[in-house]
Design an enzyme around this catalytic site. Structure first.
Site, short mmCIF file in Angstrom:
data_model
loop_
_atom_site.label_atom_id
_atom_site.label_comp_id
_atom_site.label_asym_id
_atom_site.label_seq_id
_atom_site.Cartn_x
_atom_site.Cartn_y
_atom_site.Cartn_z
N ASP A 1 -7.36 1.87 -4.74
CA ASP A 1 -7.47 3.30 -4.42
C ASP A 1 -6.08 3.78 -3.99
OD1 ASP A 1 -8.75 5.83 -3.81
OD2 ASP A 1 -8.55 5.32 -1.69
N SER A 2 -5.96 5.10 -3.88
CA SER A 2 -4.70 5.67 -3.40
C SER A 2 -4.49 5.41 -1.91
CB SER A 2 -4.70 7.18 -3.65
OG SER A 2 -5.74 7.78 -2.91
N CYS B 1 -11.31 5.06 -7.06
CA CYS B 1 -10.64 6.34 -6.82
C CYS B 1 -11.07 7.24 -7.96
CB CYS B 1 -9.12 6.11 -6.83
SG CYS B 1 -8.16 7.62 -6.77
N CYS C 1 -14.87 12.06 -4.33
CA CYS C 1 -13.62 11.44 -3.90
C CYS C 1 -14.03 10.36 -2.93
CB CYS C 1 -12.72 12.47 -3.21
SG CYS C 1 -11.28 11.72 -2.39
N THR C 2 -13.51 9.16 -3.12
CA THR C 2 -14.00 8.04 -2.30
C THR C 2 -13.59 8.16 -0.83
OG1 THR C 2 -12.11 6.75 -3.09
CG2 THR C 2 -14.23 6.39 -4.20
N HIS C 3 -12.67 9.07 -0.54
CA HIS C 3 -12.33 9.28 0.88
C HIS C 3 -13.44 10.05 1.60
CE1 HIS C 3 -8.20 8.22 -0.24
NE2 HIS C 3 -7.87 8.25 1.04
N GLU D 1 -6.98 10.04 5.96
CA GLU D 1 -5.87 9.07 6.07
C GLU D 1 -5.28 9.08 7.49
OE1 GLU D 1 -4.46 6.74 3.98
OE2 GLU D 1 -5.96 7.12 2.43
N1 DGL Z 1 -9.80 8.53 -3.02
C1 DGL Z 1 -9.32 9.19 -4.16
C2 DGL Z 1 -10.39 9.79 -5.02
O1 DGL Z 1 -11.47 9.26 -5.04
C3 DGL Z 1 -8.04 9.92 -4.18
C4 DGL Z 1 -7.63 10.78 -3.10
C5 DGL Z 1 -6.21 11.20 -3.29
O2 DGL Z 1 -5.33 10.32 -3.27
O3 DGL Z 1 -5.94 12.40 -3.48
O4 DGL Z 1 -10.18 10.72 -5.72
#
Ligand code: DGL
Length: 265
Positions: free
Chosen positions: A10-11, A73, A184-186, A152
Site C-alpha cells: 500500500d502507499s 491500495c 480507499c484502504t485507509h 497517516e
Molecule cells: N490506501 C490507498 C487506497 O486505497 C491510497 C491512499 C493514497 O495514497 O492516496 O487508495
C-alpha cells in the site's frame, strides 16, 4: 502446502486494514507488508507515477519469494493491477472487485456511493466493477483527498477530523444511498466517524474481508495454503518513520510486538 509468504502493499498504513482480515481468515499465512509512507498519498499523483511506485513496491516484495501479491491500495489497483498481473507468474489480487462484490451482496436499493482518492474516483474503477456485476446499479463517487493524511498522522479521533469528514461527505446529503463503499484502504480506520455521520441508514463496506476471502479461495484451489500450525512470522516494512507506522499498526492490529523496519526503495 506452501510456506512462502504473501506480499501485501500500500502507499502507507491503509493496507493494514486488509492485513487485519488476512490474519483473521488465514492465521497460518506469513505476510510481508510494505507501506510507502514516505511518498504517501498516492491518490493525487499522475497515473504514470503511481504505476512506477507500485512496481517498485512489487519488486521489493518479490525479493521475499512471495507466493501471492495483494495490491491493498485502491489507487494502485485502479491504475496498475492489469499490467502487474500480466507480468507476474503468481496470483495478483486487487481490492476494487472484492469491494464491489461485497457491496452488491449487501445492497438492496442498488444506489451505491463510493468514496476514494482523486485517482480512484476519476478512474471510475468501482463504477465499472459494480456495473460489470449488476448493470442496473446507480453509482455516486466522491473523492475525499483530506482523509488519507488524517489517517497517516494518526488523528482519527479529533473533533477537527469529525468536522472534515462531515464537510467532505456533505454532497451525499441529497442522495438516497443505501450502501457506501470505503474505496480507499485507509478509510476503515475512519469508519466510526463515517458511520456516525451517516447513522443507520447506510451500510458501510470495506474491501478487506472479501479480499481475504478471495485470497483464501485461490490459495485453497491452487493447493498453496500453509497448513503448518506454527505461528507465522510477519514482516512489516515502511519507507517512512518506523515509530509512527508501528504505533498505528499495533493499535489497529491489536498487538504490541510488531517487527517493523525502514527500507529505501
Ligand atoms: N490506501 C490507498 C487506497 O486505497 C491510497 C491512499 C493514497 O495514497 O492516496 O487508495
Amino acid at each position: 502446502m506452501n510456506t512462502k509468504p504473501i506480499g501485501i502493499l500500500d502507499s502507507g498504513v491503509g493496507g493494514l486494514t486488509v492485513v487485519k482480515e488476512m490474519m483473521r481468515q488465514l492465521p497460518h499465512e506469513p505476510i510481508v507488508y510494505i507501506g510507502d509512507t514516505a511518498r504517501c498519498p498516492y491518490g493525487s499523483r499522475p497515473s504514470e507515477e503511481i504505476k512506477q511506485f507500485t512496481w517498485e513496491l512489487t519488486r521489493y516484495l518479490q525479493k521475499f519469494d512471495i507466493k501471492m501479491l495483494i495490491i491493498a491500495c485502491n489507487t494502485a489497483t485502479a491504475v496498475a493491477l492489469p499490467e502487474i498481473r500480466a507480468e507476474l507468474s503468481i496470483p495478483v489480487l486487487g481490492v476494487v472487485h472484492p469491494g464491489a462484490r461485497a457491496a452488491i451482496k449487501i445492497s438492496r436499493g442498488y444506489h451505491i456511493g463510493v468514496i476514494g482518492t482523486e485517482m480512484t474516483i476519476h478512474s471510475k474503477a468501482y463504477e465499472k466493477a459494480l456495473k460489470s456485476i449488476r448493470k442496473k446499479t446507480k453509482v455516486t463517487g466522491l473523492a475525499c483527498p483530506k482523509f488519507v493524511p488524517i489517517v497517516e498522522n494518526g488523528e482519527i479521533e479529533s473533533q477537527e477530523t469529525k468536522q472534515i469528514v462531515a464537510e467532505t461527505l456533505a454532497p451525499f446529503n441529497n442522495e438516497k444511498l443505501d450502501t457506501l463503499i470505503l474505496g480507499c484502504t485507509h478509510y476503515p480506520l475512519l469508519q466510526p466517524v463515517i458511520e456516525e455521520y451517516f447513522g443507520n441508514n447506510v451500510k458501510i463496506i470495506s474491501s478487506g474481508e472479501e479480499t481475504a476471502r478471495e485470497a483464501s479461495v485461490i490459495l485453497d484451489h491452487t493447493n498453496m495454503l500453509n497448513k503448518s500450525n506454527e505461528q507465522p512470522e510477519h514482516i512489516f516494512l515502511t519507507t517512512g518513520s518506523v515509530d509512527r507506522f508501528k504505533q498505528i499498526a499495533e493499535n489497529w492490529l491489536g498487538t504490541n510486538d510488531l517487527q517493523v523496519e525502514n527500507v529505501q526503495l
